[in-house]
Design an enzyme around this catalytic site. Structure first.
Site, short mmCIF file in Angstrom:
data_model
loop_
_atom_site.label_atom_id
_atom_site.label_comp_id
_atom_site.label_asym_id
_atom_site.label_seq_id
_atom_site.Cartn_x
_atom_site.Cartn_y
_atom_site.Cartn_z
CG ASN A 198 -1.84 -1.20 1.23
OD1 ASN A 198 -1.98 -1.86 0.21
ND2 ASN A 198 -2.44 -1.50 2.36
CB VAL A 199 1.26 3.93 -2.32
CG1 VAL A 199 2.09 2.93 -3.10
CG2 VAL A 199 -0.11 4.11 -2.99
CG HIS A 230 3.98 -1.84 -4.86
ND1 HIS A 230 2.80 -2.54 -4.94
CD2 HIS A 230 4.93 -2.66 -5.39
CE1 HIS A 230 3.02 -3.73 -5.49
NE2 HIS A 230 4.30 -3.84 -5.76
N PRO A 273 -11.29 -11.99 2.80
CG PRO A 273 -12.61 -10.10 2.38
CD PRO A 273 -11.22 -10.53 2.74
CB ALA A 328 -7.72 -6.99 7.39
P1 OAD Z 1 -6.23 -5.67 -4.85
O1 OAD Z 1 -7.27 -4.61 -5.04
O2 OAD Z 1 -5.75 -6.40 -6.04
O3 OAD Z 1 -6.76 -6.75 -3.82
C1 OAD Z 1 -7.38 -6.39 -2.62
C2 OAD Z 1 -7.70 -7.67 -1.85
O4 OAD Z 1 -8.23 -7.28 -0.60
C3 OAD Z 1 -8.74 -8.58 -2.53
O5 OAD Z 1 -8.24 -9.90 -2.57
C4 OAD Z 1 -9.96 -8.48 -1.61
O6 OAD Z 1 -10.67 -9.71 -1.52
C5 OAD Z 1 -9.31 -8.15 -0.28
N1 OAD Z 1 -10.15 -7.40 0.68
C6 OAD Z 1 -11.16 -6.55 0.45
N2 OAD Z 1 -11.65 -6.05 1.61
C7 OAD Z 1 -10.91 -6.62 2.60
C8 OAD Z 1 -10.89 -6.51 4.03
N3 OAD Z 1 -11.75 -5.73 4.67
N4 OAD Z 1 -9.98 -7.25 4.69
C9 OAD Z 1 -9.09 -8.05 4.06
N5 OAD Z 1 -9.06 -8.18 2.72
C10 OAD Z 1 -9.95 -7.48 2.01
O7 OAD Z 1 -5.03 -4.97 -4.06
P2 OAD Z 1 -3.52 -5.46 -3.90
O8 OAD Z 1 -3.43 -6.94 -3.84
O9 OAD Z 1 -2.94 -4.68 -2.78
O10 OAD Z 1 0.28 -1.79 -7.39
O11 OAD Z 1 -2.91 -4.96 -5.26
C11 OAD Z 1 -1.55 -5.17 -5.52
C12 OAD Z 1 -1.00 -4.04 -6.32
O12 OAD Z 1 -1.78 -3.86 -7.51
C13 OAD Z 1 -1.06 -2.68 -5.63
O13 OAD Z 1 0.00 -2.47 -4.76
C14 OAD Z 1 -1.03 -1.74 -6.79
C15 OAD Z 1 -2.02 -2.44 -7.68
O14 OAD Z 1 -2.00 -2.11 -9.01
C16 OAD Z 1 1.02 -0.68 -7.48
O15 OAD Z 1 0.66 0.38 -7.05
C17 OAD Z 1 2.34 -0.93 -8.13
#
Ligand code: OAD
Length: 245
Positions: free
Chosen positions: A98-99, A115, A214, A231
């Site tokens: 997370n940024v 990132h 979830p 979370a």
């Molecule tokens: P995503 O948006 O791809 O995934 C978010 C995840 O959080 C999903 O698997 C959801 O099911 C889960 N989620 C949603 N609500 C939740 C909660 N309350 N508790 C726990 N989990 C929950 O985000 P990232 O995996 O962080 O890249 O994405 C990875 C990267 O893709 C980011 O860092 C960004 C993006 O493009 C850059 O900025 C380089």
């Protein structure tokens, strides 16, 4: 949950890897899924070096909007529990994709920003006079795009864009941090590499790996334990169990 709380209580080296889901309860949009940023915006127009080269103002408008949105958000219970763990464990690392800076705002020590950060800027030309990055908390920029204070050229958000490599120092720090007893991966869809490969490497090195999300992800079958849940709920419950004598 009780055996896991027990395992966590006994562990001395804990590493947590987080993604956008950790900040969802704070009101920060995630990237994927129906309401995700990448359903409404095109990555290649906003989060690549080519996009910035083509239209730095457009890219900056998007980042300035996200900075305004995040400035209004507060850390949630998930950030708070992780901050408490960072102070309690003799060896604790938090690697975040997370940024948004919410882990730091919650008081977490030892955060590896995999990132980068929305609150750091760097010189687009990488001018020799500028430091590699500088902090800028401005919420309403007087003019876009902001400028490098040293050479007057374009400044860029110091985040990792698609197609860009992870800072070698950050990668090295992360690879050191995944030498741990327990590795929790919280709120990430586990599709963006190399971040998504860190838990596999932790497991290969002997860590007990846990996913908290979830929804199931591509990586779910590769974890020792997957907890389906939010979370802010699961971490709160774990913390209560760990605190119980
Ligand atoms: P995503 O948006 O791809 O995934 C978010 C995840 O959080 C999903 O698997 C959801 O099911 C889960 N989620 C949603 N609500 C939740 C909660 N309350 N508790 C726990 N989990 C929950 O985000 P990232 O995996 O962080 O890249 O994405 C990875 C990267 O893709 C980011 O860092 C960004 C993006 O493009 C850059 O900025 C380089």
């Amino acid at each position: 949950m009780l055996p896991l709380a027990d395992r966590l209580r006994k562990a001395s080296r804990v590493t947590v890897i987080t993604g956008a889901g950790v900040s969802a309860a704070s009101g920060v949009p995630t990237f994927r899924g129906v309401d995700g940023l990448w359903s409404n915006f095109r990555v290649e127009e906003l989060a690549t070096a080519e996009a910035f080269e083509r239209d730095p103002r457009l890219v900056w408008e998007w980042y300035a909007w996200r900075r305004r949105l995040i400035a209004e958000c507060e850390p949630n219970r998930a950030h708070e529990v992780l901050a408490a763990w960072s102070r309690r464990y003799p060896k604790f690392s938090l690697i975040t994709q997370n940024v948004d800076g919410l882990h730091e705002r919650a008081g977490t020590t030892n955060v590896v920003r995999f990132h980068g950060s929305l609150w750091d800027l760097s010189c687009w030309q990488r001018c020799a006079a500028s430091p590699v990055r500088w902090r800028d908390d401005t919420v309403l920029f007087p003019a876009l795009p902001p400028r490098c204070p040293h050479c007057g050229g374009l400044a860029r958000p110091d985040v990792v864009w698609f197609g860009e490599a992870i800072d070698p120092g950050v990668l090295e720090e992360s690879l050191a941090a995944i030498d741990c007893d327990v590795c929790l991966v919280v709120g990430t869809s586990a599709v963006v590499y190399p971040a998504a490969g860190l838990a596999d490497e932790a497991r290969r090195r002997g860590a007990f790996t846990i996913e908290i999300n979830p929804e199931p992800t591509e990586a779910t079958p590769r974890f020792d334990l997957a907890i389906p849940g939010k979370a802010e709920v699961v971490l709160d419950e774990l913390e209560s169990l760990m605190m119980r004598r």
